[in-house]
Design an enzyme around this catalytic site. Structure first.
Site, short mmCIF file in Angstrom:
data_model
loop_
_atom_site.label_atom_id
_atom_site.label_comp_id
_atom_site.label_asym_id
_atom_site.label_seq_id
_atom_site.Cartn_x
_atom_site.Cartn_y
_atom_site.Cartn_z
N MET A 116 34.98 18.39 -23.51
CA MET A 116 35.44 17.01 -23.74
C MET A 116 34.23 16.07 -23.67
SD MET A 116 39.24 16.74 -22.23
CE MET A 116 38.84 16.54 -20.53
N HIS A 162 26.83 18.27 -19.34
CA HIS A 162 25.87 18.46 -18.26
C HIS A 162 25.35 19.89 -18.34
CE1 HIS A 162 29.19 20.53 -16.35
NE2 HIS A 162 29.92 19.44 -16.45
N GLY A 173 26.05 22.47 -16.83
CA GLY A 173 27.08 23.52 -16.84
C GLY A 173 27.50 23.86 -18.26
N HIS A 174 27.76 22.82 -19.06
CA HIS A 174 28.14 23.06 -20.46
C HIS A 174 26.99 23.77 -21.20
CE1 HIS A 174 30.66 19.32 -19.68
NE2 HIS A 174 31.56 20.18 -20.08
N GLN A 234 46.20 16.18 -22.42
CA GLN A 234 46.06 16.89 -21.14
C GLN A 234 45.85 15.94 -19.96
OE1 GLN A 234 42.40 19.00 -22.62
NE2 GLN A 234 41.76 18.80 -20.49
N GLY A 237 33.75 27.70 -18.09
CA GLY A 237 33.10 27.69 -16.78
C GLY A 237 34.08 28.05 -15.68
N LYS A 291 34.24 26.88 -12.88
CA LYS A 291 34.62 25.71 -12.08
C LYS A 291 36.11 25.39 -12.27
CE LYS A 291 34.48 21.01 -11.60
NZ LYS A 291 35.40 20.59 -12.66
N GLN A 341 42.24 26.93 -15.11
CA GLN A 341 42.21 26.74 -16.56
C GLN A 341 41.78 28.03 -17.26
OE1 GLN A 341 40.88 23.15 -18.94
NE2 GLN A 341 38.96 24.28 -18.94
N SER A 369 30.18 18.42 -12.93
CA SER A 369 31.41 18.00 -13.60
C SER A 369 31.13 16.67 -14.29
CB SER A 369 32.51 17.82 -12.54
OG SER A 369 33.56 17.05 -13.08
O1 PAF Z 1 37.64 21.95 -19.63
C1 PAF Z 1 37.69 21.07 -20.54
O2 PAF Z 1 36.73 20.34 -20.78
C2 PAF Z 1 38.97 20.92 -21.34
O3 PAF Z 1 40.10 21.16 -20.56
C3 PAF Z 1 39.01 21.76 -22.61
C4 PAF Z 1 39.00 23.26 -22.31
C5 PAF Z 1 37.82 21.42 -23.50
C6 PAF Z 1 40.28 21.45 -23.41
O4 PAF Z 1 40.35 20.11 -23.76
#
Ligand code: PAF
Length: 280
Positions: free
Chosen positions: A30, A34, A36-37, A61, A149, A151, A155, A187
């Site tokens: 989203m 950072h 982590g991504h 969400q 991740g 974290k 999910q 995060s």
């Molecule tokens: O973890 C996230 O950033 C979101 O929940 C995701 C998996 C991109 C879905 O919108």
């Protein structure tokens, strides 16, 4: 890096690359990226010839609309980070591209028990929205592997179930949580912390370490109470301090020898809600 905003264009491009023999790794995000991504992009690059990242702040969400309004957006800086990391493709769709007939019109999935505990219980509708958007993105990108991740432990479990429910062959690769020097899990929400909040935020990590280290000689109810008290003393409002079976998230009232376990914490400081977890 090629940037696409349109579904037909990205599908055509990926299909051509697949015809050339490329395997595709997919990193959904989203934004407000950072390290982590970026570690997910790096892992995808090791494993695949084409790494596709998406940035889409998914409205469905957010159970708390204020959270959506305040979600950090830093698209230009994100693009720079992805370029530096060597990401091949960025998908940057508008809400109308993902939900052309409105948010209510897209298929949702039932995650059963996983949607009733911890994050599911605290954030009603959250996983429904996550499942909805990730299903949509998986149908567009059709990746060989999906990178997430640890974290967001719950999910990861929900999306593993989504892949099963959709009958896809996509492999789920869960990458380790990246942490700041004091242990705070990286995060996107951390950038909303004020300086004094940031200074104490490492306490969540300290609690997880304490839960992990007391598994041999401790009782979870006692450690849990110590963690809740410590979090409160620092100014957090704990939502849960939990221990669960790491395989299916069945909640445990005490440590269980021989069972893979995960400790999970959600706590709020001011308006910011942080989550973290650690395998025990
Ligand atoms: O973890 C996230 O950033 C979101 O929940 C995701 C998996 C991109 C879905 O919108």
């Amino acid at each position: 890096m090629v940037i696409f905003k349109n579904i037909n264009d990205i599908k055509k491009y990926i299909s051509l690359k697949k015809d050339e023999g490329c395997s595709v790794g997919f990193i959904p995000t989203m934004g407000a990226l950072h390290a982590g991504h970026i570690s997910l992009v790096q892992k995808s690059k090791q494993d695949n010839m084409l790494s596709v990242c998406s940035i889409f702040v998914n409205p469905t969400q957010f159970n708390d609309k204020k959270d959506l309004e305040k979600y950090p957006v830093s698209t230009e800086a994100d693009i720079e980070m992805l370029l530096t990391a060597g990401c091949d493709v960025l998908f940057l769709p508008a809400v109308s591209e993902i939900y052309p007939d409105g948010e209510a019109h897209f298929k949702t999935y039932d995650f059963g028990y996983l949607d009733t505990v911890l994050e599911g219980a605290q954030r009603p509708g959250h996983f429904r929205g996550v499942g909805q958007v990730v299903a949509r993105l998986l149908e567009i990108v059709e990746p060989a592997s999906l990178y997430l991740g640890q974290k967001d432990y719950q999910q990861c479990m929900v999306l593993k179930k989504l892949i099963e429910l959709m009958g896809l062959a996509t492999k789920l690769i869960i990458c380790p949580t990246m942490r700041e020097a004091d242990g705070l899990a990286m995060s996107s929400r951390n950038r909303r912390l004020t300086e004094p909040q940031r200074v104490i935020a490492g306490v969540i990590y300290q609690c997880l370490v304490s839960i992990q280290s007391k598994q041999q000689n401790g009782r979870f109810d006692i450690v849990k109470k110590e963690c809740e008290d410590l979090l409160k003393a620092k100014g957090f409002v704990p939502e849960y301090v939990a221990l669960a079976d790491a395989r299916d998230l069945t909640l445990l009232s005490d440590y269980k020898a021989g069972t893979p376990m995960v400790a999970l914490i959600a706590a709020k400081i001011g308006e910011i809600r942080l989550i973290d977890n650690m395998l025990v």
